[in-house]
Design a protein around this motif. Structure first.
Motif, PDB file in Angstrom:
ATOM      1  N   SER A  70       0.858  -1.181   0.000  1.00 20.15           N
ATOM      2  CA  SER A  70       0.000   0.000   0.000  1.00 20.15           C
ATOM      3  C   SER A  70       0.895   1.231   0.000  1.00 20.15           C
ATOM      4  O   SER A  70       1.446   1.626   1.028  1.00 20.15           O
ATOM      5  N   LYS A  72       0.550   4.302  -0.079  1.00 23.96           N
ATOM      6  CA  LYS A  72       0.274   5.530   0.663  1.00 23.96           C
ATOM      7  C   LYS A  72       1.181   5.642   1.889  1.00 23.96           C
ATOM      8  O   LYS A  72       1.447   6.726   2.377  1.00 23.96           O
ATOM      9  N   ALA A  73       1.653   4.507   2.388  1.00 25.82           N
ATOM     10  CA  ALA A  73       2.495   4.541   3.600  1.00 25.82           C
ATOM     11  C   ALA A  73       3.833   5.218   3.330  1.00 25.82           C
ATOM     12  O   ALA A  73       4.371   5.924   4.197  1.00 25.82           O
ATOM     13  N   ASP A  91      -1.005  -1.326  -4.079  1.00 30.28           N
ATOM     14  CA  ASP A  91      -2.298  -0.705  -3.791  1.00 30.28           C
ATOM     15  C   ASP A  91      -2.155   0.806  -3.940  1.00 30.28           C
ATOM     16  O   ASP A  91      -1.325   1.418  -3.260  1.00 30.28           O
ATOM     17  N   ASN A 114      -7.825   1.809  -5.083  1.00 26.91           N
ATOM     18  CA  ASN A 114      -8.653   2.044  -3.908  1.00 26.91           C
ATOM     19  C   ASN A 114      -9.100   3.491  -3.822  1.00 26.91           C
ATOM     20  O   ASN A 114      -8.584   4.352  -4.522  1.00 26.91           O
ATOM     21  N   ARG A 161     -15.992  -3.091  -2.242  1.00 31.92           N
ATOM     22  CA  ARG A 161     -15.523  -2.786  -0.881  1.00 31.92           C
ATOM     23  C   ARG A 161     -16.702  -2.845   0.087  1.00 31.92           C
ATOM     24  O   ARG A 161     -17.724  -2.188  -0.100  1.00 31.92           O
ATOM     25  N   HIS A 217     -10.992  -3.370   4.551  1.00 29.60           N
ATOM     26  CA  HIS A 217      -9.746  -2.975   5.219  1.00 29.60           C
ATOM     27  C   HIS A 217     -10.038  -2.611   6.659  1.00 29.60           C
ATOM     28  O   HIS A 217     -10.913  -1.785   6.931  1.00 29.60           O
ATOM     29  N   PHE A 220      -5.079  -0.021  11.223  1.00 33.72           N
ATOM     30  CA  PHE A 220      -4.267  -0.359  12.403  1.00 33.72           C
ATOM     31  C   PHE A 220      -4.893   0.267  13.645  1.00 33.72           C
ATOM     32  O   PHE A 220      -5.018   1.495  13.734  1.00 33.72           O
ATOM     33  N   GLY A 265      -5.028  -3.932   4.957  1.00 31.25           N
ATOM     34  CA  GLY A 265      -3.728  -3.894   5.661  1.00 31.25           C
ATOM     35  C   GLY A 265      -3.939  -3.792   7.151  1.00 31.25           C
ATOM     36  O   GLY A 265      -4.782  -4.502   7.705  1.00 31.25           O
ATOM     37  N   GLY A 266      -3.209  -2.892   7.814  1.00 31.59           N
ATOM     38  CA  GLY A 266      -3.431  -2.669   9.237  1.00 31.59           C
ATOM     39  C   GLY A 266      -2.398  -3.283  10.157  1.00 31.59           C
ATOM     40  O   GLY A 266      -2.603  -3.302  11.369  1.00 31.59           O
ATOM     41  N   LEU A 267      -1.301  -3.771   9.595  1.00 34.67           N
ATOM     42  CA  LEU A 267      -0.241  -4.335  10.447  1.00 34.67           C
ATOM     43  C   LEU A 267       0.902  -3.333  10.599  1.00 34.67           C
ATOM     44  O   LEU A 267       1.076  -2.467   9.750  1.00 34.67           O
ATOM     45  N   GLU A 315      -3.348  -5.751   1.625  1.00 30.10           N
ATOM     46  CA  GLU A 315      -2.887  -4.422   1.186  1.00 30.10           C
ATOM     47  C   GLU A 315      -2.092  -3.793   2.315  1.00 30.10           C
ATOM     48  O   GLU A 315      -2.487  -2.776   2.890  1.00 30.10           O
ATOM     49  N   THR A 316      -0.988  -4.409   2.657  1.00 26.47           N
ATOM     50  CA  THR A 316      -0.201  -3.934   3.794  1.00 26.47           C
ATOM     51  C   THR A 316       0.746  -2.808   3.363  1.00 26.47           C
ATOM     52  O   THR A 316       1.422  -2.909   2.351  1.00 26.47           O
ATOM     53  N   GLY A 317       0.767  -1.752   4.165  1.00 27.87           N
ATOM     54  CA  GLY A 317       1.663  -0.624   3.888  1.00 27.87           C
ATOM     55  C   GLY A 317       2.649  -0.435   5.033  1.00 27.87           C
ATOM     56  O   GLY A 317       3.848  -0.705   4.919  1.00 27.87           O
ATOM     57  N   GLY A 318       2.104   0.000   6.183  1.00 28.08           N
ATOM     58  CA  GLY A 318       2.947   0.289   7.344  1.00 28.08           C
ATOM     59  C   GLY A 318       3.837  -0.867   7.759  1.00 28.08           C
ATOM     60  O   GLY A 318       4.966  -0.667   8.212  1.00 28.08           O
ATOM     61  N   TYR A 418       3.807   6.573   6.980  1.00 29.14           N
ATOM     62  CA  TYR A 418       2.993   7.764   7.177  1.00 29.14           C
ATOM     63  C   TYR A 418       3.779   8.894   7.854  1.00 29.14           C
ATOM     64  O   TYR A 418       3.242   9.622   8.676  1.00 29.14           O
TER      65      TYR A 418
HETATM   66  C1  LIG Z   1      -8.000   0.494   1.732  1.00 28.53           C
HETATM   67  C2  LIG Z   1      -6.683   0.488   2.434  1.00 28.53           C
HETATM   68  N1  LIG Z   1      -5.841  -0.526   2.186  1.00 28.53           N
HETATM   69  C3  LIG Z   1      -4.627  -0.581   2.779  1.00 28.53           C
HETATM   70  C4  LIG Z   1      -4.219   0.409   3.673  1.00 28.53           C
HETATM   71  C5  LIG Z   1      -2.859   0.301   4.287  1.00 28.53           C
HETATM   72  O1  LIG Z   1      -2.943   0.193   5.666  1.00 28.53           O
HETATM   73  P1  LIG Z   1      -1.652  -0.119   6.546  1.00 28.53           P
HETATM   74  O2  LIG Z   1      -0.574   0.833   6.156  1.00 28.53           O
HETATM   75  O3  LIG Z   1      -2.118   0.083   7.941  1.00 28.53           O
HETATM   76  O4  LIG Z   1      -1.263  -1.545   6.268  1.00 28.53           O
HETATM   77  C6  LIG Z   1      -5.079   1.472   3.967  1.00 28.53           C
HETATM   78  C7  LIG Z   1      -4.678   2.515   4.907  1.00 28.53           C
HETATM   79  O5  LIG Z   1      -5.326   3.484   5.183  1.00 28.53           O
HETATM   80  C8  LIG Z   1      -6.351   1.520   3.325  1.00 28.53           C
HETATM   81  O6  LIG Z   1      -7.204   2.521   3.557  1.00 28.53           O
END
Ligand SMILES: Cc1ncc(COP(=O)(O)O)c(C=O)c1O
Length: 467
Positions: A70, A72-73, A91, A114, A161, A217, A220, A265-267, A315-318, A418
């Protein structure tokens, strides 16, 4: 445990008794001499280790797991390319991230799209590129995707979703309702109201669209006061169960099979997350995180009732970048005060503007002073570690630090997720450089911002100046 307790430091970090520190085989003192401070340092080895640990844990329990990073992280091209090189899908959450992904060379066929209320421009770019999957948020989005697909003459793979009822979760733990209030909101279509089923029906009925899966999703939850690893695992498992139940219902009611389940995601990486509320003083606390094995176990248990064999996407980012990045900062001032109480203010050349999440999420960062060994005696005064901006800008309060001087180096750990993506230029501070470290090798991957970058968008004529 205190903020300087590094028993949970990332594997790529080594802190020798003589005080020298290396990250991914690179000495931090040499790094600062060559690239200056503040500088974000990304460890490629830590990225690889985090990915392989999670992938191994999931592959041991699921037949077809796919990890989508993901972005965005942390959207550094170096990170995106490293993750893609490891085999991760991607993602994306905006047309801008999509453009960054393309510029990193990630094939569109590996990209998941997303976002809520996606713009026509975003959807058009994604469909034209031929992405792997669009996670559809609402019925209105189905109509937008159809009209774009029709005009381009293509078929679009769509997942739906879900906004879950969380009935199973709340049955297990009614107090979780408070945590969910944050997780719910604008995203997805409700399974309870019938909206989600209507979106699936609309996709199945549209000849321009292909129904490929369900997605959910769970963010975290570790910043919440009532966080425990067990509660997060319970949350993930119950959500997986509910998604499977919904997929079974779709098959019963419409004969539709769900080829992909996306569990979001969320880990977070490492064994713990450090939490401290800015302004409250004290050293904060370390919260133990679920391990990748525990997470995979909980997911497998949640999916155990599935009577088909879906591709399971994450969809793990963090998790991937969190502990793979540190921010190397310099001490620019030391001030001892006696009123209202004795303490030492140590001002760094980095600021909260580089990790606004600290103010938003209570997140804190374990840290160390380069040049002082792990057992170095602390200075007697309690230290407040601050940045130089006019914001409250506290990095850590009431901590013990060795006796630091101007020019010393401080490494703030767990800066990958982030932080840079949320950074600002408050007070006109340029953003730090980013270097990519790999087993002793160093590459500058984002140059330090300059004053010219900060002015770059100015178009007001200089003759507005009254003089
Ligand atoms: C739809 C979706 N997928 C994946 C993530 C990534 O989450 P994380 O960085 O906690 O794994 C997010 C984070 O906001 C999200 O909104």
């Amino acid at each position: 445990m205190t903020v300087t307790d590094l028993s949970h430091a990332p594997e790529a970090l080594a802190h020798a008794p003589d005080g020298s520190v290396t990250f991914d085989g690179v000495g931090l003192a040499e790094l600062a001499a060559r690239h200056g401070t503040p500088t974000w340092a990304i460890s490629a080895s830590q990225l690889r280790l985090n990915y392989s640990t999670l992938h191994t844990a999931l592959s041991a329990r699921l037949s077809r797991p796919v990890i989508a990073y993901s972005m965005k992280a942390n959207n550094n091209r170096a990170v995106v390319q490293t993750m893609a090189g490891l085999g991760a899908a991607l993602d994306c959450s905006s047309e801008f991230e999509l453009a960054l992904a393309a510029s990193a060379g990630v094939p569109a066929g590996k990209v998941i799209i997303n976002g809520n209320g996606k713009s026509r421009a975003y959807l058009t770019a994604a469909i034209r590129m031929g992405v792997w999957q669009i996670n559809v948020d609402s019925i209105a989005e189905v109509d937008r995707i159809r009209s774009i697909a029709r005009s381009l003459g293509v078929t679009v793979p769509c997942a739906v979703r879900l906004k879950l009822s969380y009935a199973r979760l709340l049955l297990s733990d009614p107090s979780y309702e408070r945590t969910l209030r944050i997780a719910e909101g604008k995203f997805g279509s409700s399974t309870q109201s019938g909206d989600a089923e209507a979106v699936v029906r609309a996709i199945v009925a549209a000849e321009e669209l292909e129904f490929v899966g369900l997605t959910h999703h769970a963010g975290f939850p570790g910043y919440r006061a009532d966080f425990t690893a067990e509660r997060q695992l319970m949350h993930q498992a119950r959500c997986a169960e509910e998604i499977v139940e919904f997929a079974h219902l779709l098959r019963r009611r419409m004969g539709v099979v769900t080829p992909r389940l996306n569990l979001g995601g969320g880990l977070r990486s490492g064994r713990s997350v450090y939490l401290s509320t800015p302004g409250n003083g004290g050293d904060g606390e370390f919260r133990t995180l679920p391990t990748p094995d525990e997470y995979a176990e909980a997911i497998a248990a949640g999916l155990a009732g599935a009577d088909w064999d879906p591709i399971v996407q994450f969809e793990t980012g963090g998790f991937h970048v969190g502990n793979a990045v540190l921010l190397l900062a310099g001490v620019q001032d030391v001030k001892d005060v006696t009123r209202p109480r004795e303490r030492r203010y140590v001002t760094l050349d980095c600021a909260m503007t580089m990790f606004t999440g600290r103010g938003l999420n209570r997140v804190g960062f374990p840290l160390l002073v380069v040049g002082h060994g792990p057992d170095a005696a602390p200075h007697p005064l309690p230290v407040e570690l601050v940045g130089p901006t006019c914001a409250y800008d506290s990095i850590a309060e009431d901590i013990s630090l060795p006796p630091v001087r101007e020019g010393d180096l401080v490494a703030l750990l767990n800066q990958g997720a982030y932080c840079e993506v949320l950074s600002t230029q408050f007070n006109g501070f340029p953003r730090p450089a980013v270097v990519h470290l790999d087993d002793g090798d160093v590459r500058l991957v984002r140059r330090r911002e300059t004053l010219a970058d900060i002015w770059a968008r100015e178009s007001a004529a200089l003759d507005l100046w009254p003089g």
